[in-house]
Write a protein that holds these residues in place. Structure first.
Motif, PDB file in Angstrom:
ATOM      1  N   SER A 149      11.707  79.894 -24.586  1.00 52.40           N
ATOM      2  CA  SER A 149      10.333  80.198 -24.988  1.00 52.40           C
ATOM      3  C   SER A 149       9.366  79.864 -23.853  1.00 52.40           C
ATOM      4  O   SER A 149       8.394  80.570 -23.630  1.00 52.40           O
ATOM      5  CB  SER A 149       9.973  79.507 -26.294  1.00 52.40           C
ATOM      6  OG  SER A 149       9.662  78.176 -26.040  1.00 52.40           O
ATOM      7  N   ARG A 150       9.697  78.810 -23.070  1.00 53.05           N
ATOM      8  CA  ARG A 150       8.837  78.491 -21.923  1.00 53.05           C
ATOM      9  C   ARG A 150       8.882  79.626 -20.900  1.00 53.05           C
ATOM     10  O   ARG A 150       7.861  80.076 -20.402  1.00 53.05           O
ATOM     11  CB  ARG A 150       9.304  77.187 -21.251  1.00 53.05           C
ATOM     12  CG  ARG A 150       8.726  75.967 -21.920  1.00 53.05           C
ATOM     13  CD  ARG A 150       9.010  74.729 -21.099  1.00 53.05           C
ATOM     14  NE  ARG A 150       9.200  73.594 -21.963  1.00 53.05           N
ATOM     15  CZ  ARG A 150      10.331  72.922 -22.118  1.00 53.05           C
ATOM     16  NH1 ARG A 150      11.413  73.243 -21.432  1.00 53.05           N
ATOM     17  NH2 ARG A 150      10.412  71.914 -22.949  1.00 53.05           N
ATOM     18  N   ILE A 151      10.119  80.061 -20.664  1.00 48.82           N
ATOM     19  CA  ILE A 151      10.267  81.165 -19.692  1.00 48.82           C
ATOM     20  C   ILE A 151       9.514  82.390 -20.190  1.00 48.82           C
ATOM     21  O   ILE A 151       8.780  83.045 -19.457  1.00 48.82           O
ATOM     22  CB  ILE A 151      11.760  81.494 -19.474  1.00 48.82           C
ATOM     23  CG1 ILE A 151      12.424  80.374 -18.681  1.00 48.82           C
ATOM     24  CG2 ILE A 151      11.925  82.820 -18.737  1.00 48.82           C
ATOM     25  CD1 ILE A 151      13.933  80.472 -18.618  1.00 48.82           C
ATOM     26  N   ASP A 152       9.725  82.657 -21.485  1.00 49.22           N
ATOM     27  CA  ASP A 152       9.109  83.859 -22.076  1.00 49.22           C
ATOM     28  C   ASP A 152       7.592  83.816 -21.952  1.00 49.22           C
ATOM     29  O   ASP A 152       6.933  84.823 -21.713  1.00 49.22           O
ATOM     30  CB  ASP A 152       9.536  83.944 -23.551  1.00 49.22           C
ATOM     31  CG  ASP A 152       9.455  85.359 -24.065  1.00 49.22           C
ATOM     32  OD1 ASP A 152       9.654  86.283 -23.227  1.00 49.22           O
ATOM     33  OD2 ASP A 152       9.185  85.562 -25.261  1.00 49.22           O
ATOM     34  N   MET A 153       7.023  82.599 -22.109  1.00 53.99           N
ATOM     35  CA  MET A 153       5.566  82.497 -22.027  1.00 53.99           C
ATOM     36  C   MET A 153       5.105  82.263 -20.596  1.00 53.99           C
ATOM     37  O   MET A 153       3.913  82.120 -20.330  1.00 53.99           O
ATOM     38  CB  MET A 153       5.086  81.351 -22.915  1.00 53.99           C
ATOM     39  CG  MET A 153       5.220  81.689 -24.403  1.00 53.99           C
ATOM     40  SD  MET A 153       4.466  80.447 -25.457  1.00 53.99           S
ATOM     41  CE  MET A 153       5.498  79.064 -25.241  1.00 53.99           C
TER      42      MET A 153
ATOM     43  N   THR B 173      20.770  84.729 -20.226  1.00 57.19           N
ATOM     44  CA  THR B 173      19.399  85.039 -19.821  1.00 57.19           C
ATOM     45  C   THR B 173      18.822  83.839 -19.074  1.00 57.19           C
ATOM     46  O   THR B 173      18.185  83.979 -18.029  1.00 57.19           O
ATOM     47  CB  THR B 173      18.533  85.343 -21.060  1.00 57.19           C
ATOM     48  OG1 THR B 173      19.260  86.205 -21.921  1.00 57.19           O
ATOM     49  CG2 THR B 173      17.220  86.002 -20.696  1.00 57.19           C
ATOM     50  N   LEU B 174      19.095  82.658 -19.625  1.00 58.27           N
ATOM     51  CA  LEU B 174      18.601  81.430 -18.981  1.00 58.27           C
ATOM     52  C   LEU B 174      19.270  81.209 -17.633  1.00 58.27           C
ATOM     53  O   LEU B 174      18.603  80.901 -16.639  1.00 58.27           O
ATOM     54  CB  LEU B 174      18.879  80.220 -19.886  1.00 58.27           C
ATOM     55  CG  LEU B 174      17.911  80.050 -21.058  1.00 58.27           C
ATOM     56  CD1 LEU B 174      18.391  78.909 -21.943  1.00 58.27           C
ATOM     57  CD2 LEU B 174      16.505  79.752 -20.539  1.00 58.27           C
TER      58      LEU B 174
ATOM     59  N   LEU C 201      21.234  73.430 -28.087  1.00 58.43           N
ATOM     60  CA  LEU C 201      20.661  74.653 -28.649  1.00 58.43           C
ATOM     61  C   LEU C 201      19.140  74.622 -28.577  1.00 58.43           C
ATOM     62  O   LEU C 201      18.500  75.582 -28.127  1.00 58.43           O
ATOM     63  CB  LEU C 201      21.133  74.801 -30.099  1.00 58.43           C
ATOM     64  CG  LEU C 201      20.663  76.052 -30.817  1.00 58.43           C
ATOM     65  CD1 LEU C 201      21.329  77.276 -30.201  1.00 58.43           C
ATOM     66  CD2 LEU C 201      20.982  75.985 -32.284  1.00 58.43           C
ATOM     67  N   ILE C 202      18.585  73.496 -28.985  1.00 61.08           N
ATOM     68  CA  ILE C 202      17.121  73.393 -28.982  1.00 61.08           C
ATOM     69  C   ILE C 202      16.593  73.487 -27.557  1.00 61.08           C
ATOM     70  O   ILE C 202      15.599  74.180 -27.300  1.00 61.08           O
ATOM     71  CB  ILE C 202      16.665  72.097 -29.682  1.00 61.08           C
ATOM     72  CG1 ILE C 202      16.965  72.238 -31.177  1.00 61.08           C
ATOM     73  CG2 ILE C 202      15.172  71.820 -29.474  1.00 61.08           C
ATOM     74  CD1 ILE C 202      16.830  70.965 -31.965  1.00 61.08           C
ATOM     75  N   ASN C 203      17.328  72.852 -26.612  1.00 60.33           N
ATOM     76  CA  ASN C 203      16.917  72.961 -25.205  1.00 60.33           C
ATOM     77  C   ASN C 203      16.883  74.417 -24.746  1.00 60.33           C
ATOM     78  O   ASN C 203      15.940  74.857 -24.090  1.00 60.33           O
ATOM     79  CB  ASN C 203      17.887  72.180 -24.308  1.00 60.33           C
ATOM     80  CG  ASN C 203      17.513  70.722 -24.260  1.00 60.33           C
ATOM     81  OD1 ASN C 203      16.387  70.354 -24.644  1.00 60.33           O
ATOM     82  ND2 ASN C 203      18.442  69.869 -23.827  1.00 60.33           N
ATOM     83  N   ASN C 204      17.962  75.092 -25.096  1.00 56.14           N
ATOM     84  CA  ASN C 204      18.031  76.527 -24.731  1.00 56.14           C
ATOM     85  C   ASN C 204      16.843  77.298 -25.290  1.00 56.14           C
ATOM     86  O   ASN C 204      16.186  78.058 -24.582  1.00 56.14           O
ATOM     87  CB  ASN C 204      19.331  77.148 -25.254  1.00 56.14           C
ATOM     88  CG  ASN C 204      20.421  77.131 -24.185  1.00 56.14           C
ATOM     89  OD1 ASN C 204      20.210  76.599 -23.092  1.00 56.14           O
ATOM     90  ND2 ASN C 204      21.574  77.712 -24.503  1.00 56.14           N
TER      91      ASN C 204
END
Ligand code: ADP
Length: 702
Positions: free
Chosen positions: A538-542, A668-669, A530-533
């Motif tokens: 958040s990395r993708i989003d930023m 999404t990922l 979950l945390i990885n996701n």
């Protein structure tokens, strides 16, 4: 207030405020400007119209002044003095009617008793003084009667001729001499003494041509006809026909003042004779000149008809008018409108007080030629002076012309001084174009207004859509936070619970301890997944997500991940099938990312397969791509939802989804990672039957 209406108002308050603040005032402004617009136009129209009325009146005045001037010129005393002089001078009759003609009409001159002096015709002229046989002429009268008796009753023509000759000698007046001479000719002709007869007739023509015989016919004509009879009896040659043709021409030209019946009689008689003569003799030249003469309009006949028209139509009305005329109007021209043989005429006349006891001089305008010749010139002058458009329409045509004459842009006026059957139509060229400009303006404003309103409405729609999206995003984020917190809390609680159990209960069996360790490990794995996701997202989003592409075997990576997950799956009661093509060529890929794709897809398959617990993982080659497929036999996805499942935070609304744990980030990922590898994700799903996700990756790419 109705609850749903209230909800609607609250939900759409920005749109409503937008509408009230911008669209409503715009509508009011538009309405007001259109209203004042039409008022302003109406005012201008009224001003122009009254201006048109004033200008129209002055145009009418100018028009009538021009006609008055022309009338004054036509009725000038000089003209009539000239006519009277011709009349008194007993001129060549052939020419005498010519001055009575002009391009626009005909002059006429009447004497104080309304007898027609001009045109000079045999109609209703002043009776010439005729010499009756008075008592001093008694002996002559007796001889004449005796001669007639011998000629007609006793048929002793020779005796009669002698007595007629005696009369001729003794007669003192030309009239009597002419009567006797005609009788002499007649007797010689009867006795076949043709030379003598011809001599008598020739003398009659020479000396008494214009005097009239007892039947009222001029001797000139009668004698000429007799001469033709004589010559015809002899040989009927070309000369006699030419002479007859000459007579024909003279009559047509008005050499003798005969009336209409006499004119018709002689013309018909001569035409019959000439046509008979031409039939018997081949005389092409004579025939040609006869035909051209025949087709020529006779000026004398025209004068005759005009005189007849004066006598029957105009003079009675002039007489009627006298009683209506006041003394002050006496010298003023008077006017009559009349129709004759489909034509209209305007008669202007006045009393010529300086001439013989108040004769009447007049002018008859032919309205058609007036309209064709004089009027266009007058109208042109007026147009030049006033800048208006001016034209004449017939009063009869008025109704048919109405449609063309737009009420607003033109006005029509009746004549005041002349009883003309026309209307003067005056129009302002600017007035029509003003209306057109106004219409154009309204159109432009209308279109502009429409465009502005459309843009405003579009703005409102866009704002409303943005607001809705924003709201939905906020809702999804809140839900995400809630879900993630929940997801974090469950494994953490379990880890803590079993950790504490291990710590406190020292007497746990090995099996129980193993169970605790296993749960702690599994829940930590779930937590880290979950945390990885979340971190990945958040990395993708930023825009900071970086991939570590390395060359390697995709089949191996897939198999490893599947194997590490297999135990977990089987424990949940799933049968796991794998069809992995080990002969795939080496590819460039991020091992961890690909493993994350598979885990996400497997985790969804587990979550959404409540009954038929079956998962198949395939990896195979198709052309230049490697396809990774994860199929389950779960609840499936409706076509409507398929479009949305790759959107961030999206979770379907079905019961299972809301019960199942999740963040709405998994797919999404998957999509993002696949695309980063230059591939694409497809979904095939049948609700109730199952779902297959296919991740297509290019071989040799990435
Ligand atoms: P999450 O699984 O955390 O809800 P995902 O992005 O992974 O988020 O999935 C989004 C939605 O797609 C899920 O809520 C679910 O409704 C649907 N979905 C994904 N995989 C499947 C599947 N194998 N079967 C049925 N529905 C699925």
């Amino acid at each position: 207030m109705n609850r749903s209406l209230f909800d609607f108002l609250v939900k759409n308050k920005i749109v409503i405020i937008f509408f009230l603040a911008i669209i409503l005032p715009s509508l009011v402004i538009a309405y007001l400007s259109v209203k004042t617009f039409s008022q302003r136009r109406e005012t201008i129209r009224q001003i122009l119209e009254s201006n048109l009325w004033i200008s129209g009146n002055s145009a009418l005045q100018s028009f009538e002044n021009a006609l008055l001037e022309k009338e004054k010129e036509s009725l000038s005393n000089g003209n009539f003095v000239k006519l009277l002089k011709i009349y008194q001078g007993k001129p060549n009759l052939l020419e005498s009617n010519k001055p009575a003609l002009s391009k626009e009409g005909r002059y006429f001159l009447l004497d104080e008793d309304y007898y027609i002096l001009f045109p000079r015709t045999g109609i209703d002229g002043k009776p010439e003084f005729s010499e009756e046989m008075d008592s001093s002429q008694q002996p002559l009268w007796e001889i004449y009667q005796k001669a007639e008796n011998f000629e007609f009753a006793e048929k002793k023509i020779a005796r009669a001729a002698e007595l007629y000759q005696e009369c001729y000698q003794k007669a003192s007046s030309a009239q009597h001499k002419a009567i006797a001479l005609e009788a002499i000719g007649r007797c010689f002709f009867a006795m076949k003494q043709l030379d003598d007869a011809r001599e008598a007739y020739n003398r009659l023509i020479r000396e008494y041509s214009h005097l009239e015989n007892k039947a009222g016919h001029p001797f000139g004509i009668v004698a000429s006809l007799q001469l033709y009879e004589i010559s015809k009896n002899r040989n009927g040659d070309r000369e006699s026909l030419e002479a007859l043709l000459h007579l024909y021409e003279n009559i047509k030209d008005g050499k003798w003042l005969i009336d209409i019946p006499a004119y018709d009689l002689f013309i018909e008689e001569i035409e019959t004779s000439i046509e008979g003569g031409l039939r018997e003799n081949n005389l092409p030249e004579t025939q040609a000149s006869y035909l051209s003469l025949k087709s020529r309009i006779s000026p004398y006949l025209e004068s005759l008809l005009f005189a007849e028209f004066l006598r029957t139509d105009i003079i009675p009305r002039m007489k009627e008018n006298v009683s209506l005329t006041t003394v002050s109007q006496k010298d003023q021209p008077k006017r009559l409108l009349t129709h004759h043989r489909d034509k209209s005429y305007l008669i202007s006349y006045k009393v010529l007080s300086h001439l013989e006891k108040g004769s009447h001089g007049g002018f008859c305008w032919d309205l058609r030629s007036l309209k064709e010749n004089l009027i266009p010139r007058i109208l042109k002058n007026i147009e030049k002076e006033t800048g208006l458009l001016v034209r004449i329409i017939d009063e009869l045509d008025r109704s048919s012309n109405r449609e063309n004459v737009s009420e607003a842009s033109s006005l029509s006026f009746s004549f005041r001084q002349f009883p003309l059957p026309w209307q003067l139509v005056v129009s302002q060229p600017g007035l029509g174009s003003l209306q057109k400009t106004a219409q154009r303006e309204v159109l432009t404003y209308g279109v502009l207004f429409f465009v502005i309103m459309a843009l405003l409405a579009l703005g409102a729609i866009l704002i409303a859509r943005d607001i809705t999206r924003e709201k939905e995003a906020t809702r999804q984020k809140t839900e995400f936070v809630h879900n993630v917190s929940h997801e974090l809390k469950t494994p953490l609680t379990l880890i803590r619970l079993y950790g504490e159990t291990l710590q406190r209960k020292k007497n746990l069996s090995d099996l129980q301890k193993d169970e605790c360790y296993e749960i702690i490990t599994k829940e930590s794995e779930r937590l880290s997944h979950l945390i990885n996701n979340v971190l990945d997202f958040s990395r993708i989003d930023m825009g900071r997500k970086e991939f570590d592409f390395q060359r390697g075997s995709l089949a191996e990576a897939v198999r490893e991940t599947l194997e590490s997950y297999r135990y977990h799956l089987e424990k949940k009661g799933f049968s796991v099938h794998d069809l992995i093509d080990s002969h795939l060529p080496e590819m460039h890929f991020d091992r961890e990312a690909i493993s994350s794709i598979l885990i996400n897809l497997l985790s969804n398959a587990v979550k959404f397969s409540p009954d038929k617990k079956e998962v198949t993982v395939r990896l195979f080659r198709k052309n230049r791509t490697a396809i990774l497929q994860v199929s389950d036999r779960g609840i499936g996805i409706t076509p409507k939802e398929i479009k949305k499942i790759f959107t961030r935070f999206y979770r379907s609304k079905n019961k299972l989804s809301s019960e199942a744990k999740g963040s709405g980030l998994g797919l999404t990922l998957v999509k993002h990672i696949t695309e980063a590898h230059g591939g694409r994700v497809n979904v095939e799903s049948e609700p109730g039957e199952g779902t297959t996700f296919s991740v297509t990756l290019p071989i040799g790419g990435g």
